[in-house]
Motif scaffolding. Structure first.
Motif, PDB file in Angstrom:
ATOM      1  N   ASP A   1       1.203  -1.336  -0.382  1.00  0.00           N
ATOM      2  CA  ASP A   1      -0.016  -0.349   0.266  1.00  0.00           C
ATOM      3  C   ASP A   1       0.774   1.147  -0.097  1.00  0.00           C
ATOM      4  O   ASP A   1       2.256   1.226   0.419  1.00  0.00           O
ATOM      5  N   TYR A   2       0.426   2.238  -0.506  1.00  0.00           N
ATOM      6  CA  TYR A   2       1.326   3.718  -0.585  1.00  0.00           C
ATOM      7  C   TYR A   2       0.535   4.593   0.645  1.00  0.00           C
ATOM      8  O   TYR A   2      -1.121   4.591   0.196  1.00  0.00           O
ATOM      9  N   ARG A   3       1.256   5.131   1.446  1.00  0.00           N
ATOM     10  CA  ARG A   3       0.384   6.770   1.909  1.00  0.00           C
ATOM     11  C   ARG A   3      -0.155   7.467   0.959  1.00  0.00           C
ATOM     12  O   ARG A   3      -0.258   8.568   1.732  1.00  0.00           O
TER      13      ARG A   3
ATOM     14  N   ALA B   1      14.000  -1.900  -5.007  1.00  0.00           N
ATOM     15  CA  ALA B   1      13.825  -3.017  -5.626  1.00  0.00           C
ATOM     16  C   ALA B   1      12.794  -2.990  -6.010  1.00  0.00           C
ATOM     17  O   ALA B   1      12.505  -2.804  -7.497  1.00  0.00           O
ATOM     18  N   THR B   2      11.187  -3.227  -4.882  1.00  0.00           N
ATOM     19  CA  THR B   2      10.700  -3.034  -5.484  1.00  0.00           C
ATOM     20  C   THR B   2       9.925  -1.972  -6.184  1.00  0.00           C
ATOM     21  O   THR B   2       8.538  -2.280  -6.731  1.00  0.00           O
ATOM     22  N   LEU B   3       9.784  -0.550  -5.918  1.00  0.00           N
ATOM     23  CA  LEU B   3       9.406   0.153  -6.565  1.00  0.00           C
ATOM     24  C   LEU B   3       9.748   0.578  -7.687  1.00  0.00           C
ATOM     25  O   LEU B   3       9.674   0.602  -8.509  1.00  0.00           O
ATOM     26  N   GLU B   4      11.451  -0.435  -8.165  1.00  0.00           N
ATOM     27  CA  GLU B   4      11.369  -0.262  -9.580  1.00  0.00           C
ATOM     28  C   GLU B   4      10.948  -1.258 -10.169  1.00  0.00           C
ATOM     29  O   GLU B   4      10.669  -1.296 -11.444  1.00  0.00           O
TER      30      GLU B   4
ATOM     31  N   VAL C   1       5.913   8.710  -3.919  1.00  0.00           N
ATOM     32  CA  VAL C   1       5.793   7.756  -3.615  1.00  0.00           C
ATOM     33  C   VAL C   1       6.257   7.357  -1.501  1.00  0.00           C
ATOM     34  O   VAL C   1       7.005   7.287  -1.313  1.00  0.00           O
ATOM     35  N   ASP C   2       5.676   7.797  -0.978  1.00  0.00           N
ATOM     36  CA  ASP C   2       5.274   7.163   0.614  1.00  0.00           C
ATOM     37  C   ASP C   2       5.257   5.963   0.685  1.00  0.00           C
ATOM     38  O   ASP C   2       3.968   5.594   0.953  1.00  0.00           O
TER      39      ASP C   2
END
Length: 180
Positions: free
Chosen positions: A98-100, A142-145, A135-136
């Motif tokens: 999830d993202y804040r 690595a996951t964000l990439e 993104v927060d």
């Protein structure tokens, strides 16, 4: 970043997965067509209808408009940003993340000499598009990439902008009265 209350968990992943399975088993079911109808209103202003939605556009005053609505060039940036946002949310949901907060800024330089037909060597459109994802989240780099790559790969707008898409046009003359 502005704190906006939201969650990737509200994306209906079950329906998304059912649609994916259905199209995988029945490729013809995945084919369709979007259509918009744009009507000129006044000056540089136009109104576009897409399904049950309405969008108004205009030009800045420096280009003869009234600057009362979004410019079509900004609309292209918004189309890319919103499509990538959906991809980022979908990819997070698929990973149980999830993202804040999530914000995608899209910008592009332009040179009016192309649009104003002052220099045939200058494009009328953007020379490049750039975007930044803010993104927060607790996800690691690595996951964000992985999410970035997957969102780009599956984004229809990213694909349509990055790869040449055939465009054809035709003109039909009307009788002068258009039914509403």
């Amino acid at each position: 970043m502005e704190n906006i209350t939201g969650s990737c968990c509200t994306l209906d992943l079950d329906t998304f997965q059912k649609t994916k399975a259905h199209v995988s088993a029945n490729p013809e079911a995945g084919k369709g067509r979007f259509e918009t109808v744009t009507e000129w209103r006044d000056g540089a202003q136009a109104v576009t209808k897409a399904r049950s939605f309405t969008l108004e556009t205009d030009e800045p005053t420096a280009l003869g408009g009234k600057d009362q609505h979004i410019d079509p060039m900004e609309l292209l940036l918004a189309s890319l940003g919103t499509c990538l946002t959906i991809g980022w949310v979908t990819q997070a949901r698929m990973r149980g993340l999830d993202y804040r907060d999530l914000r995608i800024k899209v910008s592009a330089p332009f040179d009016l000499r192309g649009y104003l037909n002052l220099d045939p060597k200058v494009r009328a459109g953007f020379s490049e598009l750039q975007y930044t994802v803010e993104v927060d989240t607790d996800a690691d780099a690595a996951t964000l990439e992985e999410i970035r790559k997957a969102a780009e790969k599956t984004s229809p707008m990213f694909d349509n902008i990055l790869n040449p898409t055939a465009i054809s046009g035709r003109v039909t003359k009307t009788s002068g009265t258009v039914a509403a």
